[in-house]
Design an enzyme around this catalytic site. Structure first.
Site, mmCIF file in Angstrom:
data_model
loop_
_atom_site.group_PDB
_atom_site.id
_atom_site.type_symbol
_atom_site.label_atom_id
_atom_site.label_comp_id
_atom_site.label_asym_id
_atom_site.label_seq_id
_atom_site.Cartn_x
_atom_site.Cartn_y
_atom_site.Cartn_z
ATOM 1 N N HIS A 135 30.615 46.147 57.442
ATOM 2 C CA HIS A 135 31.813 45.339 57.589
ATOM 3 C C HIS A 135 32.764 45.866 58.649
ATOM 4 O O HIS A 135 33.546 45.098 59.218
ATOM 5 C CB HIS A 135 32.548 45.231 56.250
ATOM 6 N N GLY A 136 32.731 47.150 58.918
ATOM 7 C CA GLY A 136 33.628 47.665 59.938
ATOM 8 C C GLY A 136 33.526 49.162 60.093
ATOM 9 O O GLY A 136 33.107 49.876 59.175
#
Length: 487
Positions: free
Chosen positions: A323-324
């Protein structure tokens, strides 16, 4: 180009749809596919034309590796598979993680080695995962003969290109070869417009409204009162769901206009009674990808309890990192991994909570961990958590004879007013009690004419109302990007 933009709604989508069905009437399936690929590449290039080359290069390399795996040329298929996966991860790693890892290595070693920040190409996480799954499926023999045009369409089909759902080749390409009847086409268009209108309303009327309150709390930089902190976290919890499920509804609705049925991505996740149930309802295609291509290859639940726990932790640590590139995402994934391990052992004990207690525990955990997902830093997350725990003062002071911090009260007055709190309560109640969009449209229903959804005047009026309100909101303000464009 955003789904929730005037140019997409009133220009791009109608023109692409008109050309597609005109070519269908002409009887040219090949030109229909070419038209969709060209339109999808234009749709992607609208954002930043220079990153179109990254997408096209990724498609060319993965198609070539897929051919090499299926034919076993020069190298063994397994070696080609490994090379293909490594190439995809290197591409994703450079754009998404190089700065993060270099900064952390520099901080640990004291060596001044940092990289300049690069702009993350739109959708790179989604189309990279999709193509890794394709290579694995080719290696497993689950994909038949594929030509280059079909592969391009599989990767670039614009409704699912930017933020999913993450699809498999086997579930998509047969649909592009199908010839729907007039009844099927009519029902698909009615359902598509209905679901698209609901998704547009979710994004513009609900998600973007809660975004203002969530951003005010997370970006305040000041201590948050108990009420402010909970209002901030709940606002983001609702914003994220309605933003991403709104995008998915629009993707599903747009695809149905072309006669294509995308897989479900959301199924009322905030109604879940366990964290395991939550991940069967939230971002379903990502959960499926993590299960099929990480968890099961690691051994899944076939080994003993300790190995199952390790497999769950590794899967969700990687899911968080996907996700990041930030420690907040890693910690978020770790906490969900721990929660699934606990859930796994709890279910083995055979003990059950009351339904209301199971729901409350699950929702409170999900809401609390979204703070890590949203906060710009661990320090910002800690600031919100302090308020949620009442460490900046509780609203019970007047009754207990305890003074509430004046500073926290002032922040509370400026961020979470009565209107905001009322909206949080009403929308949360509606989220829990009302049917979701795919249930209203009977998206997984039976054959045309036999499901609950009917193309009635009433359904048309509801869709028209949601669409009209959304367009008015769009004309009155500038629509924001979808949150998952950042991932």
């Amino acid at each position: 180009m955003l789904f929730s933009s005037l140019e997409f709604i009133f220009a791009f989508l109608p023109l692409v749809l008109l050309g597609y069905w005109a070519l269908a009437a002409w009887g040219s399936l090949r030109w229909q596919k070419i038209w969709l690929v060209a339109a999808s590449l234009f749709f992607y290039a609208w954002w930043r034309p220079e990153y179109l080359g990254v997408l096209v290069g990724s498609v060319l390399v993965n198609f070539g590796v897929g051919l090499a795996i299926s034919r076993g040329q020069w190298l063994r298929p397994k070696i080609w598979l490994v090379l293909g996966i490594v190439a995809n991860l290197l591409l994703l790693g450079y754009f998404k993680y190089a700065v993060f890892f270099s900064g952390n290595i520099s901080a640990l070693t004291g060596v001044g080695f940092t990289l300049e920040q690069v702009i993350l190409p739109l959708a790179i996480s989604f189309y990279t995962f999709q193509q890794i799954a394709y290579l694995v499926d080719v290696y497993r023999g689950n994909v038949g003969r594929v030509n280059f045009l079909d592969y391009c369409l599989f990767v670039t089909f614009f409704p699912q290109l930017i933020a999913g759902p993450i699809v498999h080749h086997s579930e998509m390409m047969p649909q592009f070869k199908a010839r729907p009847t007039s009844d099927e086409r009519y029902l698909n268009v009615c359902k598509g417009l209905f679901i698209f209108s609901i998704g547009l309303f979710k994004k513009l009327a609900i998600a973007d409204t809660f975004a203002r309150w969530a951003n005010a709390g997370f970006d305040a930089g000041e201590p948050l009162s108990f009420v402010d902190a909970w209002g901030t976290s709940l606002s983001y919890t609702l914003q994220l769901y309605y933003d991403f499920s709104g995008y998915t509804d629009m993707a599903i609705g747009a695809a149905l206009l072309f006669g294509i049925k995308l897989p479900l991505n959301f199924l009322s996740p905030y109604k879940a009674l366990s964290i395991r149930d939550f991940w069967r309802r939230w971002h379903i295609t990502l959960s499926r990808w993590l299960r099929d291509y990480i968890y099961i290859p690691l051994g899944g639940n076939r080994a003993g309890g300790g190995r199952v726990s390790l497999n769950l932790m590794v899967t969700f640590l990687l899911g968080g990192l996907w996700h990041g590139a930030a420690w907040g995402f890693v910690l978020w994934g770790a906490l969900h991994g721990v929660a699934l391990v606990v859930c796994h052992f709890w279910q083995r004990l055979g003990t059950r909570l009351w339904r209301w207690a199971a729901w409350l525990l699950t929702f409170m955990f999900v809401n609390a961990t979204w703070v890590l997902f949203r906060a710009d830093s661990l320090a910002d997350a800690a600031r919100v958590y302090r308020g949620m725990l009442g460490l900046n003062g509780l609203p019970l002071g007047p009754w207990l004879g305890v003074d509430v911090l004046a500073r926290a009260s002032a922040v509370g007055t400026s961020i979470m007013g009565g209107v905001a709190l009322t909206c949080v309560a009403l929308v949360l109640a509606a989220t829990l009690w009302l049917p979701n969009s795919v249930e209203l449209a009977d998206y997984n229903g039976p054959e045309p004419g036999k499901g609950r959804f009917k193309p009635t005047v009433g359904n048309a009026l509801w869709a028209a109302l949601a669409f009209a309100v959304s367009v008015l909101l769009l004309l009155a303000s500038v629509g924001s990007d979808f949150l998952y464009f950042n991932f």
